[in-house]
Design an enzyme around this catalytic site. Structure first.
Site, PDB file in Angstrom:
ATOM      1  N   SER A  36       0.834  -1.211   0.000  1.00  0.00           N
ATOM      2  CA  SER A  36       0.000   0.000   0.000  1.00  0.00           C
ATOM      3  C   SER A  36       0.859   1.247   0.000  1.00  0.00           C
ATOM      4  CB  SER A  36      -0.854   0.070   1.267  1.00  0.00           C
ATOM      5  OG  SER A  36      -1.736  -0.982   1.329  1.00  0.00           O
ATOM      6  N   HIS A  64      -2.536  -3.699  -6.389  1.00  0.00           N
ATOM      7  CA  HIS A  64      -3.003  -3.240  -5.091  1.00  0.00           C
ATOM      8  C   HIS A  64      -4.510  -3.410  -4.958  1.00  0.00           C
ATOM      9  CE1 HIS A  64      -3.783   0.161  -2.068  1.00  0.00           C
ATOM     10  NE2 HIS A  64      -3.265  -0.858  -1.418  1.00  0.00           N
ATOM     11  N   GLU A  83      -5.615  -1.653  -8.266  1.00  0.00           N
ATOM     12  CA  GLU A  83      -4.695  -0.759  -8.976  1.00  0.00           C
ATOM     13  C   GLU A  83      -3.526  -1.584  -9.519  1.00  0.00           C
ATOM     14  OE1 GLU A  83      -5.092   3.293  -6.352  1.00  0.00           O
ATOM     15  OE2 GLU A  83      -3.952   1.651  -5.493  1.00  0.00           O
ATOM     16  N   ASN A 143      -5.655   6.080  -2.890  1.00  0.00           N
ATOM     17  CA  ASN A 143      -5.274   6.728  -1.629  1.00  0.00           C
ATOM     18  C   ASN A 143      -4.765   8.146  -1.856  1.00  0.00           C
ATOM     19  OD1 ASN A 143      -6.073   4.662   0.005  1.00  0.00           O
ATOM     20  ND2 ASN A 143      -4.098   3.628  -0.040  1.00  0.00           N
TER      21      ASN A 143
HETATM   22  N1  LIG Z   1      -5.050  -4.960   5.299  1.00  0.00           N
HETATM   23  C1  LIG Z   1      -5.380  -4.053   4.407  1.00  0.00           C
HETATM   24  O1  LIG Z   1      -6.413  -3.359   4.510  1.00  0.00           O
HETATM   25  C2  LIG Z   1      -4.508  -3.861   3.191  1.00  0.00           C
HETATM   26  C3  LIG Z   1      -5.054  -3.236   2.047  1.00  0.00           C
HETATM   27  C4  LIG Z   1      -4.273  -3.125   0.896  1.00  0.00           C
HETATM   28  C5  LIG Z   1      -2.979  -3.595   0.918  1.00  0.00           C
HETATM   29  N2  LIG Z   1      -2.456  -4.171   2.046  1.00  0.00           N
HETATM   30  C6  LIG Z   1      -1.078  -4.686   1.984  1.00  0.00           C
HETATM   31  O2  LIG Z   1      -1.139  -6.094   1.829  1.00  0.00           O
HETATM   32  C7  LIG Z   1      -0.027  -6.709   2.487  1.00  0.00           C
HETATM   33  C8  LIG Z   1      -0.539  -7.731   3.479  1.00  0.00           C
HETATM   34  O3  LIG Z   1      -1.400  -7.118   4.405  1.00  0.00           O
HETATM   35  P1  LIG Z   1      -2.357  -7.982   5.344  1.00  0.00           P
HETATM   36  O4  LIG Z   1      -3.263  -6.997   5.995  1.00  0.00           O
HETATM   37  O5  LIG Z   1      -2.945  -9.115   4.581  1.00  0.00           O
HETATM   38  O6  LIG Z   1      -1.320  -8.539   6.413  1.00  0.00           O
HETATM   39  P2  LIG Z   1      -1.512  -9.734   7.439  1.00  0.00           P
HETATM   40  O7  LIG Z   1      -0.642  -9.437   8.590  1.00  0.00           O
HETATM   41  O8  LIG Z   1      -2.954 -10.015   7.674  1.00  0.00           O
HETATM   42  O9  LIG Z   1      -0.904 -11.001   6.661  1.00  0.00           O
HETATM   43  C9  LIG Z   1       0.445 -11.116   6.289  1.00  0.00           C
HETATM   44  C10 LIG Z   1       0.777 -12.582   6.134  1.00  0.00           C
HETATM   45  O10 LIG Z   1       2.069 -12.672   5.538  1.00  0.00           O
HETATM   46  C11 LIG Z   1       2.784 -13.730   6.160  1.00  0.00           C
HETATM   47  N3  LIG Z   1       4.200 -13.475   5.930  1.00  0.00           N
HETATM   48  C12 LIG Z   1       5.001 -12.563   6.527  1.00  0.00           C
HETATM   49  N4  LIG Z   1       6.246 -12.616   5.998  1.00  0.00           N
HETATM   50  C13 LIG Z   1       6.222 -13.588   5.052  1.00  0.00           C
HETATM   51  C14 LIG Z   1       7.192 -14.084   4.138  1.00  0.00           C
HETATM   52  N5  LIG Z   1       8.439 -13.600   4.096  1.00  0.00           N
HETATM   53  N6  LIG Z   1       6.815 -15.060   3.277  1.00  0.00           N
HETATM   54  C15 LIG Z   1       5.557 -15.572   3.312  1.00  0.00           C
HETATM   55  N7  LIG Z   1       4.601 -15.138   4.158  1.00  0.00           N
HETATM   56  C16 LIG Z   1       4.933 -14.158   5.008  1.00  0.00           C
HETATM   57  C17 LIG Z   1       2.339 -13.681   7.607  1.00  0.00           C
HETATM   58  O11 LIG Z   1       2.569 -14.925   8.239  1.00  0.00           O
HETATM   59  C18 LIG Z   1       0.856 -13.331   7.453  1.00  0.00           C
HETATM   60  O12 LIG Z   1       0.067 -14.503   7.378  1.00  0.00           O
HETATM   61  C19 LIG Z   1       0.773  -5.552   3.075  1.00  0.00           C
HETATM   62  O13 LIG Z   1       1.779  -5.198   2.167  1.00  0.00           O
HETATM   63  C20 LIG Z   1      -0.251  -4.456   3.227  1.00  0.00           C
HETATM   64  O14 LIG Z   1       0.334  -3.183   3.208  1.00  0.00           O
HETATM   65  C21 LIG Z   1      -3.200  -4.334   3.167  1.00  0.00           C
END
Ligand SMILES: NC(=O)c1ccc[n+]([C@@H]2O[C@H](COP(=O)([O-])OP(=O)(O)OC[C@H]3O[C@@H](n4cnc5c(N)ncnc54)[C@H](O)[C@@H]3O)[C@@H](O)[C@H]2O)c1
Length: 504
Positions: free
Chosen positions: A120, A141, A153, A191
Site C-alpha cells: 500500500s 493493489h 490498482e 489513496n
Molecule cells: N489490510 C489491508 O487493509 C490492506 C489493504 C491493501 C494492501 N495491504 C497490503 O497487503 C499486504 C498484506 O497485508 P495484510 O493486511 O494481509 O497482512 P496480514 O498481517 O494479515 O498477513 C500477512 C501474512 O504474511 C505472512 N508473511 C510474513 N512474511 C512472510 C514471508 N516472508 N513469506 C511468506 N509469508 C509471510 C504472515 O505470516 C501473514 O500470514 C501488506 O503489504 C499491506 O500493506 C493491506
C-alpha cells in the site's frame, strides 16, 4: 491465455485470503504460501467456509464450490510456486522482507513469470530493484475486503514492461474487478485521490470553523459521502492514518497540499485512535458511536425583516420559508434584521462588507448544498446572537437539519470539494492515471457519489477555481493553489472530464 495462468499468492493474511478467493472463484488455479506453519491451509479453509455459506444461501452451486476448492492449493515451500505464471505478494509491509522474498521468488519461477506486490505504501520500483528482471515486477493493489471491493490498482513501476501491466489488467478484469493503471507514485491512485477529504477536514477543525462532527454531518448529509473524514479516521485508527498522512506528505517531497495537521500527533500520543480504543474524534460505548446531541432550533421570529441577496442561489426557497414563518421581506439590507447571502468561495464577513451590509446582521448559507439537505449556516466574525438565532430558526422551520459554522471562505463543503477536485487534476496533470481510471477508481475504491472530475464539472470548473483562489487569497497557503491543468480548462471553457489531449 490468461485463464490458464496459475496464480501464486504469498502471504495468507487478510489480503492474501481475499486474493486467493477472487482468482479461484474466477477459475484460476491458485497456490498459497505463507511462512507461518498452517496459515495457508487456514486461509483456504476460511475461503471454503465463506463459499459454503454462499451455497447455503443458494448463491453458488455445490459443484461450483467443489471445483473452486479443488483449484486452491497449499504450497509447502516457495519452490512449489515454480509453475506459477503470476505470483502476488501480500506479506508484511516491510521493504527489506519484501525485497528478500522477490529475490528468492526470481530463483524459483520461470523467466517470464510476473511478480506483483500488494504493497500500500512502499515504492514498487524499490521492490523491483532487488530483482534481476525488474521489468517483470509491478504493483497489484487490492482493497480490503478483496472480493467486495471491486477495484484493483495495477502499478506500473519505472521499469515495468507494458505487457506485464496488460496481463495483470486482463487477469484482474477476468476476475470481475475493474483494474485501473497507475504510476508508481505515493498513495498510487485511490489513496492519493482520497487525501483531500482528510487534509481539508482536519484543516477546517484546526481553524475552529466547525467541530469534527459538524464536518462529518455536512459532508455526509449535504454532499452524499458515505462517511465523513473523522468517522473514517476513527474506523481506520488514527495511529495507522497518521503514519499514512505523514508518509504521503514526505514521499511527495513535502507538497503543501498533503501537509498533515498539527492536531493529530497529540491525539495519537493520548491514544485517541478511534473505535479500537473506544475514544477518538467520537466516543464509543460497546462499539456504538456516541454523537453530540444536536442543539434544538430556536422558534421563528415573527415579523422578522429579512433581506435576501438578489443573486442568492436559493433565493426563492428563502422567500418560501419567510412567507411560512411570517417574516417580511425588505428591499434594502439596511432595513433588515437579518441579511442572507450565498457566496461561492468568499467568507461571510468579506461578502457583507463588499455589499455594504451590517456584518452583525448578516449570515451566509452554502449554495453548493441542495436546499432539501442539511443546511450550512455561516456567521460573520461579529454576527449578533439574535441574527444567528433568527437565521437558524428560519432555516430549520421546515424540519431540515442546520449546521452553524464560523466564518471561512468556502464554508465546509466548498472547501473540501474544491480540494478533492484540485488534487484529482494534479493526478491527471502528471499522467499518474487516466481521467477514466481516476473517476471509476474513486467511486469504487472510496465510495464517493461521483468521480472527482465529474463532480467538478457538476459544480463548474470556474467555480472550483474561484473557491481555491479565494482560499489562497485569504491564507496565502500554497496548498490552495489551483493546478495549471485546472486553470487551462477553465480558461478554455472545457469540462474536466474530457478525452485527454495527445501529449508530445
Ligand atoms: N489490510 C489491508 O487493509 C490492506 C489493504 C491493501 C494492501 N495491504 C497490503 O497487503 C499486504 C498484506 O497485508 P495484510 O493486511 O494481509 O497482512 P496480514 O498481517 O494479515 O498477513 C500477512 C501474512 O504474511 C505472512 N508473511 C510474513 N512474511 C512472510 C514471508 N516472508 N513469506 C511468506 N509469508 C509471510 C504472515 O505470516 C501473514 O500470514 C501488506 O503489504 C499491506 O500493506 C493491506
Amino acid at each position: 491465455m490468461t485463464d490458464k495462468i496459475t496464480i501464486g499468492v504469498v502471504g495468507a493474511g487478510a489480503m492474501g485470503r481475499g486474493i486467493i478467493q477472487l482468482y479461484a472463484q474466477a477459475g484460476f488455479p491458485v497456490r498459497s504460501f505463507d511462512t507461518q506453519p498452517g496459515a495457508a491451509a487456514k486461509a483456504i479453509d476460511h475461503v471454503a467456509g465463506m463459499l459454503r455459506r454462499s451455497v447455503e444461501r443458494g448463491k453458488l452451486t455445490a459443484e461450483a464450490l467443489q471445483s473452486i476448492v479443488a483449484r486452491m492449493n497449499v504450497a509447502e515451500g516457495l519452490d512449489a510456486l515454480s509453475g506459477c505464471g503470476i505470483v502476488i505478494e501480500a506479506i508484511v509491509e516491510d521493504l527489506t522482507i519484501k525485497r528478500d522474498l522477490f529475490r528468492a521468488l526470481e530463483a524459483v519461477v520461470a523467466s517470464d513469470a510476473i511478480l506483483a506486490t500488494n504493497t500500500s505504501s512502499l515504492t514498487v520500483s524499490e521492490i523491483a530493484a532487488a530483482c534481476a528482471r525488474p521489468e517483470r515486477v509491478a504493483g497489484l493493489h487490492f482493497f480490503n475486503p478483496v472480493p467486495l471491493m471491486k477495484v484493483a490498482e495495477v502499478v506500473a513501476a519505472v521499469l515495468t514492461a507494458p505487457a506485464v501491466v496488460g496481463t495483470l489488467v486482463s487477469v484482474t478484469e477476468a476476475a470481475g474487478h475493474r483494474a485501473v493503471v497507475t504510476a508508481d507514485q505515493p498513495g498510487f491512485l485511490v489513496n492519493h485521490a482520497g487525501r483531500g477529504l482528510y487534509t481539508e477536514g482536519l484543516r477546517i477543525v484546526e481553524e475552529q470553523i466547525a467541530s469534527a462532527a459538524d464536518v462529518d454531518d455536512v459532508l455526509r448529509e449535504g454532499l452524499g459521502f458515505r462517511m465523513g473524514p473523522f468517522e473514517l479516521l476513527d474506523l481506520t485508527g488514527l495511529d495507522v492514518s497518521s503514519r499514512v498522512m505523514a508518509s504521503i506528505y514526505e514521499q511527495f517531497q513535502q507538497e503543501p497540499r498533503f501537509r498533515p495537521s498539527s492536531l493529530v500527533p497529540p491525539r495519537v500520543a493520548a491514544g485517541l485512535f478511534g473505535r479500537k480504543t473506544g475514544n477518538g474524534w467520537y466516543r464509543y460505548d460497546d462499539g456504538r458511536q456516541i454523537r453530540p446531541e444536536p442543539k434544538p432550533a430556536p422558534a421563528p421570529v415573527s415579523d422578522l425583516k429579512l433581506w435576501v441577496a438578489p443573486d442568492a442561489d436559493h433565493a426563492a426557497a428563502f422567500r418560501r420559508l419567510a412567507a411560512q414563518t411570517g417574516a417580511i421581506e425588505v428591499l434594502r439590507p439596511e432595513d433588515a434584521d437579518l441579511a442572507i447571502v450565498q457566496p461561492w468561495g468568499q467568507d461571510t464577513t468579506t461578502t457583507s462588507l463588499a455589499l455594504g451590509i451590517d456584518p452583525t446582521r448578516c449570515v451566509a448559507v452554502d449554495p453548493l448544498i441542495a436546499f432539501d439537505r442539511r443546511r450550512t449556516l455561516m456567521l460573520t466574525a461579529v454576527t449578533a446572537p439574535a441574527a444567528r438565532d433568527a437565521a437558524h430558526a428560519l432555516l430549520a422551520s421546515d424540519g431540515r437539519a442546520v449546521t452553524i459554522i464560523n466564518d471561512s471562505s468556502g464554508f465546509i463543503a466548498q472547501r473540501v470539494i474544491a480540494t478533492i477536485v484540485n488534487i484529482a487534476t494534479n493526478i491527471v496533470q502528471p499522467g499518474i492515471a487516466s481521467v477514466a481510471d481516476l473517476e471509476v477508481s474513486v467511486q469504487l475504491g472510496l465510495g464517493y457519489p461521483h468521480g472527482p472530475l465529474a463532480w467538478g464539472d457538476k459544480i463548474g470548473p470556474g467555480r472550483i477555481a474561484a473557491i481555491l483562489r479565494a482560499q489562497f487569497e485569504a491564507t496565502h497557503d500554497p496548498r490552495y493553489r489551483p493546478t495549471p491543468w485546472l486553470l487551462r480548462r477553465v480558461d478554455l471553457g472545457l469540462p474536466l472530464v474530457t478525452p485527454e489531449a495527445p501529449r508530445c
